[in-house]
Design a protein around this motif. Sequence first.
Motif, PDB file in Angstrom:
ATOM      1  N   SER A 162     -18.261 -21.580   9.703  1.00 58.85           N
ATOM      2  CA  SER A 162     -18.229 -20.216   9.308  1.00 58.85           C
ATOM      3  C   SER A 162     -18.679 -20.144   8.005  1.00 58.85           C
ATOM      4  O   SER A 162     -18.266 -20.849   6.982  1.00 58.85           O
ATOM      5  N   LEU A 163     -19.826 -19.448   7.931  1.00 62.87           N
ATOM      6  CA  LEU A 163     -20.627 -19.452   6.717  1.00 62.87           C
ATOM      7  C   LEU A 163     -20.594 -18.017   5.869  1.00 62.87           C
ATOM      8  O   LEU A 163     -21.188 -17.088   6.770  1.00 62.87           O
ATOM      9  N   PRO A 164     -20.215 -17.959   4.941  1.00 65.91           N
ATOM     10  CA  PRO A 164     -20.204 -16.613   4.439  1.00 65.91           C
ATOM     11  C   PRO A 164     -21.463 -15.953   4.228  1.00 65.91           C
ATOM     12  O   PRO A 164     -22.463 -16.566   3.855  1.00 65.91           O
ATOM     13  N   GLU A 165     -21.443 -14.763   4.190  1.00 69.58           N
ATOM     14  CA  GLU A 165     -22.746 -13.767   4.017  1.00 69.58           C
ATOM     15  C   GLU A 165     -23.460 -14.002   2.684  1.00 69.58           C
ATOM     16  O   GLU A 165     -24.546 -13.999   2.530  1.00 69.58           O
ATOM     17  N   SER A 166     -22.593 -14.327   1.821  1.00 66.54           N
ATOM     18  CA  SER A 166     -23.143 -14.656   0.271  1.00 66.54           C
ATOM     19  C   SER A 166     -23.937 -15.836   0.312  1.00 66.54           C
ATOM     20  O   SER A 166     -24.899 -16.177  -0.458  1.00 66.54           O
ATOM     21  N   CYS A 167     -23.703 -16.735   1.353  1.00 67.78           N
ATOM     22  CA  CYS A 167     -24.680 -17.961   1.292  1.00 67.78           C
ATOM     23  C   CYS A 167     -25.870 -17.897   2.220  1.00 67.78           C
ATOM     24  O   CYS A 167     -26.731 -18.776   2.057  1.00 67.78           O
ATOM     25  N   LEU A 168     -26.045 -16.696   2.837  1.00 64.65           N
ATOM     26  CA  LEU A 168     -27.227 -16.718   3.656  1.00 64.65           C
ATOM     27  C   LEU A 168     -28.528 -16.241   2.784  1.00 64.65           C
ATOM     28  O   LEU A 168     -28.134 -15.367   1.964  1.00 64.65           O
ATOM     29  N   LEU A 169     -29.607 -16.823   3.048  1.00 63.73           N
ATOM     30  CA  LEU A 169     -30.944 -16.398   2.322  1.00 63.73           C
ATOM     31  C   LEU A 169     -31.401 -15.260   3.440  1.00 63.73           C
ATOM     32  O   LEU A 169     -32.033 -15.747   4.364  1.00 63.73           O
ATOM     33  N   THR A 170     -31.487 -13.972   2.715  1.00 55.39           N
ATOM     34  CA  THR A 170     -32.002 -12.997   3.726  1.00 55.39           C
ATOM     35  C   THR A 170     -32.960 -12.130   2.932  1.00 55.39           C
ATOM     36  O   THR A 170     -33.310 -12.588   1.674  1.00 55.39           O
ATOM     37  N   PRO A 221     -40.433  -8.147   6.595  1.00 54.69           N
ATOM     38  CA  PRO A 221     -39.361  -9.086   6.442  1.00 54.69           C
ATOM     39  C   PRO A 221     -39.742 -10.697   6.339  1.00 54.69           C
ATOM     40  O   PRO A 221     -39.332 -11.428   5.404  1.00 54.69           O
ATOM     41  N   LEU A 222     -40.774 -10.997   7.029  1.00 56.69           N
ATOM     42  CA  LEU A 222     -41.038 -12.398   7.314  1.00 56.69           C
ATOM     43  C   LEU A 222     -41.952 -12.844   6.008  1.00 56.69           C
ATOM     44  O   LEU A 222     -41.651 -13.837   5.489  1.00 56.69           O
ATOM     45  N   LEU A 223     -42.989 -11.905   5.416  1.00 54.10           N
ATOM     46  CA  LEU A 223     -43.547 -12.120   4.306  1.00 54.10           C
ATOM     47  C   LEU A 223     -42.710 -12.243   2.989  1.00 54.10           C
ATOM     48  O   LEU A 223     -42.869 -13.268   2.226  1.00 54.10           O
ATOM     49  N   ALA A 224     -41.826 -11.623   2.927  1.00 57.32           N
ATOM     50  CA  ALA A 224     -40.762 -11.392   1.843  1.00 57.32           C
ATOM     51  C   ALA A 224     -40.155 -12.833   1.851  1.00 57.32           C
ATOM     52  O   ALA A 224     -39.911 -13.362   0.802  1.00 57.32           O
ATOM     53  N   LEU A 225     -39.376 -13.098   3.050  1.00 58.49           N
ATOM     54  CA  LEU A 225     -38.834 -14.423   3.088  1.00 58.49           C
ATOM     55  C   LEU A 225     -39.721 -15.827   2.694  1.00 58.49           C
ATOM     56  O   LEU A 225     -39.482 -16.772   2.084  1.00 58.49           O
ATOM     57  N   CYS A 226     -40.949 -15.751   3.539  1.00 55.15           N
ATOM     58  CA  CYS A 226     -42.006 -17.023   3.080  1.00 55.15           C
ATOM     59  C   CYS A 226     -42.247 -16.994   1.653  1.00 55.15           C
ATOM     60  O   CYS A 226     -42.481 -18.165   1.153  1.00 55.15           O
ATOM     61  N   THR A 227     -42.599 -15.728   0.928  1.00 54.82           N
ATOM     62  CA  THR A 227     -42.981 -15.774  -0.205  1.00 54.82           C
ATOM     63  C   THR A 227     -41.723 -16.325  -1.317  1.00 54.82           C
ATOM     64  O   THR A 227     -42.046 -17.123  -2.072  1.00 54.82           O
ATOM     65  N   ALA A 259     -32.270 -14.800   9.092  1.00 57.96           N
ATOM     66  CA  ALA A 259     -31.705 -15.308   7.667  1.00 57.96           C
ATOM     67  C   ALA A 259     -31.648 -16.757   7.888  1.00 57.96           C
ATOM     68  O   ALA A 259     -31.483 -17.620   8.873  1.00 57.96           O
ATOM     69  N   LEU A 260     -31.772 -17.469   6.819  1.00 57.70           N
ATOM     70  CA  LEU A 260     -31.898 -19.052   6.806  1.00 57.70           C
ATOM     71  C   LEU A 260     -30.256 -19.370   6.036  1.00 57.70           C
ATOM     72  O   LEU A 260     -29.781 -18.788   5.089  1.00 57.70           O
ATOM     73  N   ALA A 261     -29.759 -20.263   6.928  1.00 54.70           N
ATOM     74  CA  ALA A 261     -28.253 -20.553   6.632  1.00 54.70           C
ATOM     75  C   ALA A 261     -28.299 -21.981   6.165  1.00 54.70           C
ATOM     76  O   ALA A 261     -28.235 -23.015   7.060  1.00 54.70           O
ATOM     77  N   PRO A 262     -28.099 -22.438   4.778  1.00 56.51           N
ATOM     78  CA  PRO A 262     -27.810 -23.894   4.213  1.00 56.51           C
ATOM     79  C   PRO A 262     -26.768 -24.277   5.192  1.00 56.51           C
ATOM     80  O   PRO A 262     -25.639 -23.782   5.220  1.00 56.51           O
ATOM     81  N   TYR A 263     -27.012 -25.550   5.225  1.00 53.09           N
ATOM     82  CA  TYR A 263     -25.865 -26.362   5.973  1.00 53.09           C
ATOM     83  C   TYR A 263     -26.013 -26.567   7.259  1.00 53.09           C
ATOM     84  O   TYR A 263     -25.613 -27.329   7.991  1.00 53.09           O
ATOM     85  N   LEU A 264     -26.298 -25.270   7.887  1.00 56.10           N
ATOM     86  CA  LEU A 264     -26.423 -25.261   9.166  1.00 56.10           C
ATOM     87  C   LEU A 264     -27.555 -26.173   9.936  1.00 56.10           C
ATOM     88  O   LEU A 264     -27.375 -26.526  11.252  1.00 56.10           O
ATOM     89  N   ASP A 265     -28.351 -26.670   8.932  1.00 53.88           N
ATOM     90  CA  ASP A 265     -29.330 -27.520   9.305  1.00 53.88           C
ATOM     91  C   ASP A 265     -28.806 -28.906   9.867  1.00 53.88           C
ATOM     92  O   ASP A 265     -29.420 -29.620  10.586  1.00 53.88           O
TER      93      ASP A 265
END
Length: 423
Positions: free
Chosen positions: A59-67, A89-95, A210-216
């Motif tokens: 369970s990964l808190p929303e505050s940990c997600l990269l959105t 949205p994709l350009l924002a994340l990639c940038t 959203a990118l989710a650290p640790y789920l990798d």
Amino acid sequence: MIFLRTDQNGVSYVFLFLHRHSNSLMSLSFPHSFCLFAIGSTISWHKTVKKQEGQMIISLPESCLLTTDTVIRSYLGAYITKWKPPPSPLLALCTFLVSEKHAGDRSLWKPYLEILPKAYTCPVCLEPEVVNLLPTSLKAKAEAQRAHVQEFFASSRDFFSSLQPLFVEAVDSIFSYSALLWAWCTVNTRAVYLRPRQRECLSAEPDTCALAPYLDLLNHSPHVQVKAAFNEETHSYEIRTTSRWRKHEEVFICYGPHDNQQLFLEYGFVSIHNPHACVYVSREILVKYLPSRDKQMDKKISILKDHGYIENLTFGWDGPSWRLLTALKLLCLEAEKFTCWKKVLLGEVISDTNEKTSLDIAQKICCYFIEETNAMLQKVSHMKAEKEALINQLTLVESLWMEELKILRASAETLHSLQTAFT
């Protein structure tokens, strides 16, 4: 850094430092009496108790997600807000990914960025000569994917130029094609799905990534089942298992029931013994062994196309798919039986002759694919000996062809058994 702690209620937590100079932690909770060991790039259970179906994996808190919310709250927010037309949205994340990677030690996201691959193995990242060795259908998709990313880069360059005040170096050297390709692959291969959101400062394209650290650390397996979604009540991204796990066994998740070509295209890997793997039969190959003198052939092809039977025709571990056999049965209809085509699409048997002819042609197509696959494997083998720098890419392509060869051999055996019934 990862470490474990158990609270007074017996619930185990995993904590990750976001930055060596930061006091902020990401807490990931797990059910009572269970804890995880993170070793290398995998996660395994460390308890004698089995993991039961339906229980939480992570369970990964929303505050940990990269959105995109993360990006807009950052130093990039002001530039995104004023840019017209609004960035996607994709350009924002990639940038954000490229910028943070460039920041190095100054980035609060450095620990996460460091565990990401330095390079990806999706077809869009492969050398053209390696892409040419892919199956025809996958090659076409790979080339379309490459063209899409190139257009994405070209259309984003003006926006990147607007960010120059943020950097000492020239933005062209920071936001290069290779840098954007890395970021695009990071999002494409690692993003999890969130409910659609809409921000005025972003384009109308779906904002669901959203990118989710640790789920990798959770690898894919086609043999497991999980339920993964954002929980609106707990404001966390949760993954629950529908499979059982034994002590010290690696914990897997499933990206979906994808065949190997789809896994290769979107994620850059091949799954061995993938039950969803298949070999696609194109329209050209479908009619390759049919009588060229059939005056009704064009009409038959038109019927198949109108009813959605001209695509997604495959060989699988259990033999030719129902769709493939149905298409062949219709194509093999004799002139006097042509009016029965609707019955064929409904799965009715028209005649033993029609059944046998369609199986014979399916076997010929299967044998053709086996010969072609063996020829491609030889070609890949020769190139591996000549192009040492491409050994990793070529090995991946080789594994794809090897899995397809196994499927085709299994299909050939199944077809032989079916044909025996008519001898």
